[in-house]
Design a protein around this motif. Structure first.
Motif, PDB file in Angstrom:
ATOM      1  N   PHE A   1       0.831  -1.208   0.000  1.00  0.00           N
ATOM      2  CA  PHE A   1       0.000   0.000   0.000  1.00  0.00           C
ATOM      3  C   PHE A   1       0.863   1.255   0.000  1.00  0.00           C
ATOM      4  N   TYR A   2       1.880   1.274   0.857  1.00  0.00           N
ATOM      5  CA  TYR A   2       2.759   2.441   0.906  1.00  0.00           C
ATOM      6  C   TYR A   2       3.509   2.634  -0.410  1.00  0.00           C
ATOM      7  N   ASP A   3       3.899   1.529  -1.035  1.00  0.00           N
ATOM      8  CA  ASP A   3       4.561   1.643  -2.340  1.00  0.00           C
ATOM      9  C   ASP A   3       3.627   2.254  -3.362  1.00  0.00           C
ATOM     10  N   ASP A   4       2.340   1.843  -3.336  1.00  0.00           N
ATOM     11  CA  ASP A   4       1.363   2.398  -4.271  1.00  0.00           C
ATOM     12  C   ASP A   4       1.143   3.887  -4.015  1.00  0.00           C
ATOM     13  N   VAL A   5       1.118   4.261  -2.732  1.00  0.00           N
ATOM     14  CA  VAL A   5       0.953   5.676  -2.402  1.00  0.00           C
ATOM     15  C   VAL A   5       2.156   6.473  -2.896  1.00  0.00           C
TER      16      VAL A   5
ATOM     17  N   TYR B   1      -1.950   4.624  -6.219  1.00  0.00           N
ATOM     18  CA  TYR B   1      -3.150   4.634  -5.365  1.00  0.00           C
ATOM     19  C   TYR B   1      -4.054   5.815  -5.717  1.00  0.00           C
ATOM     20  N   TYR B   2      -3.472   6.999  -5.866  1.00  0.00           N
ATOM     21  CA  TYR B   2      -4.271   8.183  -6.156  1.00  0.00           C
ATOM     22  C   TYR B   2      -4.847   8.140  -7.567  1.00  0.00           C
ATOM     23  N   ARG B   3      -4.101   7.566  -8.507  1.00  0.00           N
ATOM     24  CA  ARG B   3      -4.629   7.449  -9.863  1.00  0.00           C
ATOM     25  C   ARG B   3      -5.841   6.528  -9.899  1.00  0.00           C
ATOM     26  N   GLU B   4      -5.736   5.409  -9.189  1.00  0.00           N
ATOM     27  CA  GLU B   4      -6.859   4.479  -9.165  1.00  0.00           C
ATOM     28  C   GLU B   4      -8.050   5.082  -8.412  1.00  0.00           C
ATOM     29  N   LEU B   5      -7.779   5.783  -7.325  1.00  0.00           N
ATOM     30  CA  LEU B   5      -8.866   6.416  -6.568  1.00  0.00           C
ATOM     31  C   LEU B   5      -9.575   7.466  -7.414  1.00  0.00           C
ATOM     32  N   ARG B   6      -8.803   8.277  -8.131  1.00  0.00           N
ATOM     33  CA  ARG B   6      -9.405   9.301  -8.987  1.00  0.00           C
ATOM     34  C   ARG B   6     -10.233   8.665 -10.105  1.00  0.00           C
ATOM     35  N   ALA B   7      -9.720   7.584 -10.691  1.00  0.00           N
ATOM     36  CA  ALA B   7     -10.464   6.911 -11.756  1.00  0.00           C
ATOM     37  C   ALA B   7     -11.775   6.333 -11.230  1.00  0.00           C
ATOM     38  N   LEU B   8     -11.731   5.754 -10.037  1.00  0.00           N
ATOM     39  CA  LEU B   8     -12.947   5.205  -9.452  1.00  0.00           C
ATOM     40  C   LEU B   8     -13.964   6.298  -9.138  1.00  0.00           C
ATOM     41  N   ARG B   9     -13.489   7.422  -8.635  1.00  0.00           N
ATOM     42  CA  ARG B   9     -14.407   8.530  -8.349  1.00  0.00           C
ATOM     43  C   ARG B   9     -15.013   9.081  -9.629  1.00  0.00           C
ATOM     44  N   ASP B  10     -14.202   9.191 -10.681  1.00  0.00           N
ATOM     45  CA  ASP B  10     -14.722   9.677 -11.960  1.00  0.00           C
ATOM     46  C   ASP B  10     -15.768   8.722 -12.515  1.00  0.00           C
TER      47      ASP B  10
END
Length: 231
Positions: free
Chosen positions: A61-65, A70-79
């Motif tokens: 998780f920390y590596d993804d952050v 992590y933020y790219r996937e979160l933004r894509a999911l929110r979009d």
């Protein structure tokens, strides 16, 4: 660095425990006390393995952050969620409205026959469909007031349901001819007096309720595919 050190510490402890368990079991087997339970130690080994596994997931998780994944996937999911919410609302409302005209602006009195002025009013709508929505499904809705039809009109239209549907169908035929779009893209719906936008107690309200709405539905999407490719 702190999570990495913690991970290495757990890994070392786990290795020592496993190695120690094997050595102890081998060395003491001939004289082991049959009454000494080994379950607590095995349980502790399992617990430590679970903690190491949890730590490994945490480090990922920390590596993804750190990498921004992590933020790219979160933004894509929110979009994607926002887009699906918009399209759900649009479908619930019958699509995005392109035009809404009163019946007296389109049809001859007490009929489903378009006037010349009505055809002219539909030309910009047809042009917009052709240019901006050439592959969208087009929904045309006919609406009426709640005034019962006269006896002469009932010979052709038994109720406001049939009259509103006939008007919607007339607009569909005109838009197909004017736009050149495939007839399979169009649907005509008659609501009669079931969806008023004003009070039927006044003449102005009844006039507003007698209307035809043209709308486009959202482009179908396959949301079963991964979010990276569903757009």
């Amino acid at each position: 660095m702190a999570p990495m050190r913690l991970f290495l510490s757990f890994s070392l402890v786990l290795t020592l425990l496993i190695t120690g368990c094997s050595s102890t079991e081998t060395a003491s087997t001939p004289s082991a006390d049959p009454g000494t339970p080994e379950e607590p130690l095995q349980t502790e080994v399992v617990r430590l393995r679970d903690e190491v596994r949890t730590l490994r997931d945490s480090l990922q998780f920390y590596d993804d952050v750190d990498s921004g994944q992590y933020y790219r996937e979160l933004r894509a999911l929110r979009d994607q969620t926002a887009r699906m919410t918009y399209e759900l609302d649009a479908l619930r409302d019958g699509g995005q409205t392109l035009s809404e005209r009163r019946v007296d602006q389109l049809f001859q009195p007490a009929s489903a026959t378009l006037t010349e002025g009505g055809l002219e009013a539909l030309k910009p709508v047809a042009a917009q469909l052709r240019q901006a929505y050439p592959e969208r499904e087009v929904r045309v809705e006919g609406h009426s007031d709640d005034t019962p039809l006269g006896e002469s009109m009932k010979e052709t239209y038994p109720s406001n349901w049939e009259l509103s549907t006939a008007r919607a169908a007339a607009v569909v035929r005109a838009l197909i001819d004017l736009s050149g779009l495939d007839a399979n893209q169009f649907v005509a719906v008659g609501y009669g007096a079931t969806r008023p936008v004003a009070s039927n107690r006044t003449a102005s309200g009844r006039r507003a309720n007698r209307r035809v709405r043209v709308a486009v539905l959202p482009q179908p999407r396959d949301y079963s595919r991964p979010f990276e490719t569903s757009w």
